[in-house]
Write a protein that holds these residues in place. Structure first.
Motif, PDB file in Angstrom:
ATOM      1  N   THR A 115       0.846  -1.185   0.000  1.00  0.00           N
ATOM      2  CA  THR A 115       0.000   0.000   0.000  1.00  0.00           C
ATOM      3  C   THR A 115       0.879   1.231   0.000  1.00  0.00           C
ATOM      4  OG1 THR A 115      -1.882   1.116   1.049  1.00  0.00           O
ATOM      5  CG2 THR A 115      -0.206   0.191   2.515  1.00  0.00           C
ATOM      6  N   GLU A 116       0.287   2.364  -0.283  1.00  0.00           N
ATOM      7  CA  GLU A 116       0.954   3.667  -0.176  1.00  0.00           C
ATOM      8  C   GLU A 116       0.089   4.499   0.762  1.00  0.00           C
ATOM      9  OE1 GLU A 116       1.586   4.767  -4.300  1.00  0.00           O
ATOM     10  OE2 GLU A 116       3.430   3.551  -4.293  1.00  0.00           O
ATOM     11  N   ASP A 117       0.599   4.698   1.940  1.00  0.00           N
ATOM     12  CA  ASP A 117      -0.196   5.164   3.076  1.00  0.00           C
ATOM     13  C   ASP A 117       0.049   6.651   3.309  1.00  0.00           C
ATOM     14  OD1 ASP A 117      -1.349   5.587   5.599  1.00  0.00           O
ATOM     15  OD2 ASP A 117      -0.727   3.638   6.359  1.00  0.00           O
ATOM     16  N   TRP A 118      -0.985   7.454   3.073  1.00  0.00           N
ATOM     17  CA  TRP A 118      -0.881   8.908   3.253  1.00  0.00           C
ATOM     18  C   TRP A 118      -1.192   9.325   4.683  1.00  0.00           C
ATOM     19  CZ3 TRP A 118       1.123  11.971  -0.424  1.00  0.00           C
ATOM     20  CH2 TRP A 118       1.231  11.431  -1.711  1.00  0.00           C
ATOM     21  N   LEU A 150       3.901   6.723   2.966  1.00  0.00           N
ATOM     22  CA  LEU A 150       4.708   5.620   3.475  1.00  0.00           C
ATOM     23  C   LEU A 150       4.370   4.383   2.652  1.00  0.00           C
ATOM     24  CD1 LEU A 150       6.718   4.803   5.743  1.00  0.00           C
ATOM     25  CD2 LEU A 150       4.747   3.965   7.018  1.00  0.00           C
TER      26      LEU A 150
END
Lengths: 481, 391
Positions: free
Chosen positions: A410-413, A422
């Protein structure tokens, strides 16, 4: 006296490159003179890199198979993260080197790298893995901001039949010309006038040192094939004339692609030279900083069959532009940004826990269950394989050299990170270990299930409250060559 | 040979606080809102309660450690009170304690109360927390949305589903939940949303957008349980009995072993299988009237269909169609109502009770299945039945 020299070498330049034009565009309002320097680009550490991580990467770039483990690990830098915690010991752990080796940090001078080299060459016996690494802090709009780059170089110094380059001789001059300085408590250098440094420093001390060396060796200046000078290119060209060496042999100073890497620079340029040089070549290496070092090397036949993993050339090609000057400032700690209340989380490292688990954390060593063969991280008393779960069956296995694939990500904002989003995911390593890890050196939007990754040694987190940096390994996508 | 708890425990009363950003209420007020309603519903006195279980996960900035906060707020008469925690299954864990106490014959009346006061954290979203002194050294500082978001990409990769179709399926779940939330006066979010709003919302943790994630609420819910015999002796005719309550906790195999492909909740399947066995359900799709999936993050709600089919299923689309049993009268997946923990059991109970009226009441409710909770504490499956057990 036995011949000593270089048995292996490698280099590292960070992937991020800041174009000088980007700097000038941001700051020409303050100093219009910056525009005239706005050529090429300089390398800069990512937020999760420092001298220590670069040192590990440079050492990993060396090919050490077939060579004995070193007796010493020498780490040279003016920007070591710890003033009192053996930095070389951390690197030793990360490189999975034996505990009995001597560790040595060398600091305080732009000659830290060449001093380390002289020291390693001058030993009566034994070998040293010498790593020079610098991540110098530079004040925005300063000349050094433009000129400086971040980088590291490593070489195994010793003796024997496998020498790639033998050292014919070394000469040093110690002279307290303060061309620049930085006190223990300062972040930034104080620099003196270029013209004075050039006239009284470069043009006097370097020729004095080099001439003394060549005289001692009975070597002629025009017999030198490659000249490595840690000075600006214009100064270097003039020095060639003064020294009587072939200007065509002058090594590229890497200003256009990288910048001056401080204490690492002489060794980085040496590595770049050794990557391309023919057997039987003579190389003059000079270091400068409150005096000078001069070395003369001659390459052997063996050099033709040695290549580092990527080398300086390969790392220079592995490039991503940092186009956002403010993000660069933020990641270098040069501007304070509001990271939100979430970033207030107290990040204390339990150092007793860390000590017990340090081979896993710093060394990235997992376990292999000898009952079922499952490779796993963390190494534990009970095997993670649901069909096995045997107790006390695991041996230790190194994972840092393995590639892996992204199983999910995932690409965690929302997560607190200096560099949102992240990126993290479940990584399946080639040995079979599965671990959820933070991903680095990866542009958001490019990750996929199945992306192939390799492991890098990086800063995991900084406890800003207690000024403690802790490290772990992170996968990064393997770029298509 | 253990025989399980089927039909040994009935829910005597339930209560629920109004969920939301309860700036007006602290932990004590929320606990009392739920408790007083439950007590009134149960028709017993406070001092008849023999033991209590208190579920709180984020204790650091609400009540702190121990069971004392519950005992003190309710002024319980020095009975055994246990604080329990099991990540998102904390509420179900509290219920499990109370139910097992009654099923074992140790207690006549037991209390389970779950409470979270998240809006005292001082910033939006769930608070940052340590993952443990060793884990903190190497695990990414993941968030709840990020933890679940990883399932989505792996699911798409396994099934070959295009991410845009998966996004649409997830948006449907959120749309449905918001529709249902508007029918529930205790729900945090009362406004329906459109599919477009869900699809175009800002990304929180790829591929989950704002509406694919659970909002953060303050709330509490409470259950008082007893034996069916005791319930009948108190004059209760239409009661809800517990057929099964199963918990499956990960042992690290998912995150640490190649046997898991990252695309589903292993423990949900294990817990569901055990719960169906305990309850005597062999064909969930036929025998269940209602399924509520865990709310936390959309992807998990898609487990509704997986729960229906049982553990060994083939490919199941991550969406429910109008008319599906998952859909009918379904208040499940109630993200919007912070559908978790004891409250989830409360809402199932509400739908099953014959004496409850309202837009979301179900007639002739057959067994309903409660949802799973993720990551380490999966698959709590509480199921209820409207017919009094024949004990």
């Amino acid at each position: 006296m036995k011949e000593r020299g270089i048995l292996a070498f490698g280099g590292y330049v960070p992937r991020l490159r800041l174009r000088r034009e980007t700097i000038a565009d941001a700051l020409a309002w303050l100093n219009p003179g910056l525009k005239s320097q706005a050529n090429g680009e300089r390398s800069t550490c990512a937020w999760d890199e420092d001298s220590l991580t670069m040192a590990v990467e440079a050492a990993r770039d060396c090919r050490l198979d077939g060579l004995d483990a070193p007796d010493n690990l020498v780490l040279a830098s003016t920007t070591l993260p710890f003033a009192d915690r053996d930095n070389a010991a951390v690197v030793t752990e990360a490189l999975d080197l034996p505990e009995h080796i001597n560790t040595l940090d060398i600091s305080s001078s732009q000659r830290a790298g060449t001093a380390g080299l002289a020291n390693a060459l001058g030993a009566a016996t034994g070998s040293s893995l010498l790593i020079a690494s610098d991540c110098r802090e530079t004040r925005p709009a300063s000349p050094l901001e433009m000129q400086t780059g971040h980088g590291a170089a490593a070489m195994l110094v010793g003796e024997g039949k496998q020498l790639l380059a033998r050292c014919l001789g070394h000469r040093a001059v110690s002279r307290d010309l303060v061309d620049h300085y930085r006190s223990q408590s300062s972040r930034f250098d104080y620099t003196l006038e270029d013209r004075w440094v050039r006239d009284e420093g470069f043009f006097k001390i370097i020729p004095e040192t080099v001439s003394a060396l060549l005289k001692e060796l009975g070597a002629k200046p025009d017999s030198i094939d490659h000249i490595i000078l840690p000075t600006p290119a214009r100064v270097a060209k003039r020095l060639c004339k003064i020294l009587g060496v072939k200007e065509t042999g002058l090594a590229d100073d890497l200003a256009a692609q990288c910048g001056h890497t401080g204490a690492a620079h002489p060794l980085l340029l040496l590595t770049a030279t050794l990557e391309q040089v023919a057997p039987g070549a003579k190389i003059l290496l000079v270091g400068f900083g409150q005096g000078a070092d001069a070395f003369l090397f001659e390459t052997s036949k063996q050099i033709a069959s040695y290549q580092p993993r990527l080398g300086v050339a390969g790392h220079l090609q592995r490039r991503h532009e940092e186009s956002n000057y403010v993000r660069y400032l933020s990641h270098r700690g040069l501007v304070s940004v509001d990271r939100g209340n979430r970033a207030e989380f107290d990040n204390r490292a339990a150092l007793t826990t860390f000590y017990r688990k340090r081979d896993m954390v710093t060394g990235f060593k997992g376990g292999r269950c000898e009952a079922c063969g499952t490779v796993q991280f963390p190494r534990a008393a009970m095997c993670v394989n649901p069909e096995c779960r045997a107790m006390d069956t695991q041996t230790t296995i190194s994972l840092s050299g393995m590639t892996g694939q992204v199983k999910s990500f995932t690409e965690d904002w929302l997560a607190a990170t200096p560099n949102p989003p992240l990126q993290y995911g479940n990584i399946e390593l080639e040995g079979g270990a599965n671990i959820m890890m933070e991903i680095t050196d990866c542009e958001p939007g490019t990750l996929k299930v199945g992306t192939v990754v390799e492991m890098r040694f990086r800063i995991k987190a900084v406890d800003e409250k207690r000024d403690f940096t802790r490290y772990f390994w992170k996968p990064s996508p393997v770029e298509e060559q | 040979m253990a025989e399980g708890i089927r039909d040994k425990v009935a829910i005597l009363g339930m209560g629920c606080a109004r969920f939301g950003e309860r700036w007006d209420a602290g932990p004590e007020e929320l606990m009392l809102e739920a408790f007083t309603e439950a007590l009134d519903d149960a028709g017993i006195e406070r001092d008849q309660i023999d033991a209590a279980w208190f579920g709180v996960f984020f204790d650091e900035q609400s009540v702190g450690k121990s069971a004392l906060p519950l005992s003190i707020a309710l002024r319980l008469p020095n009975i055994p009170v246990s604080r329990v925690e099991n990540l998102c299954a904390t509420g179900s864990e509290a219920l499990r304690g109370a139910v097992y106490a009654v099923a074992s014959g140790a207690c006549d009346f037991a209390l389970a109360l779950g409470m979270e006061k998240l809006k005292d954290v001082g910033y939006a979203g769930l608070p940052e927390r340590s993952k443990g002194s060793f884990d903190d050294l190497y695990v990414p500082s993941y968030t709840a949305p990020g933890a679940f978001a990883q399932l989505a990409g792996a699911y798409a990769a396994r099934t070959g589903m295009k991410m845009e179709d998966l996004k649409r399926a997830m948006a449907h779940v959120s749309w449905k939940s918001h529709q249902n939330g508007a029918l529930n006066p205790k729900a945090h979010l009362q406004r329906p949303i459109t599919m477009e709003q869900a699809l175009e919302a800002p990304m929180v943790a790829y591929p989950l957008g704002l509406y694919d994630c659970c909002g953060v609420s303050d709330g509490a819910a409470c259950a008082i349980v007893t034996t069916p015999k005791l319930a009948r002796s108190l004059g209760r005719k239409d009661m809800v009995a517990i057929k099964a309550l199963q918990l499956a906790v990960s042992n690290g195999a998912e995150a640490g072993h190649s046997s898991w492909d990252g695309s589903y909740s292993l423990t949900t399947r294990v817990a569901a299988e055990r719960a169906y066995a305990e309850a005597g359900i062999t064909d969930p799709r036929e025998e269940l009237d209602l399924i509520a999936g865990h709310d936390r993050v959309l992807g998990i709600d898609g487990e509704g269909p997986e729960l229906l089919a049982g553990p060994d299923q083939g490919e199941h689309p991550v969406h429910d169609q109008p008319g599906d049993r998952v859909r009918r009268g379904d208040l499940g997946g109630g993200l919007v109502r912070h559908e978790r923990g004891v409250k989830r059991h409360h809402d199932r109970h509400e739908q099953c009770r014959g004496d409850r009226q309202g837009d979301h009441h179900l007639d002739e409710v057959e067994p309903a299945s409660g949802g799973a909770s993720p990551r380490g504490c999966r698959g709590t499956c509480g199921r209820t039945h409207s017919e009094p057990p024949s004990v």
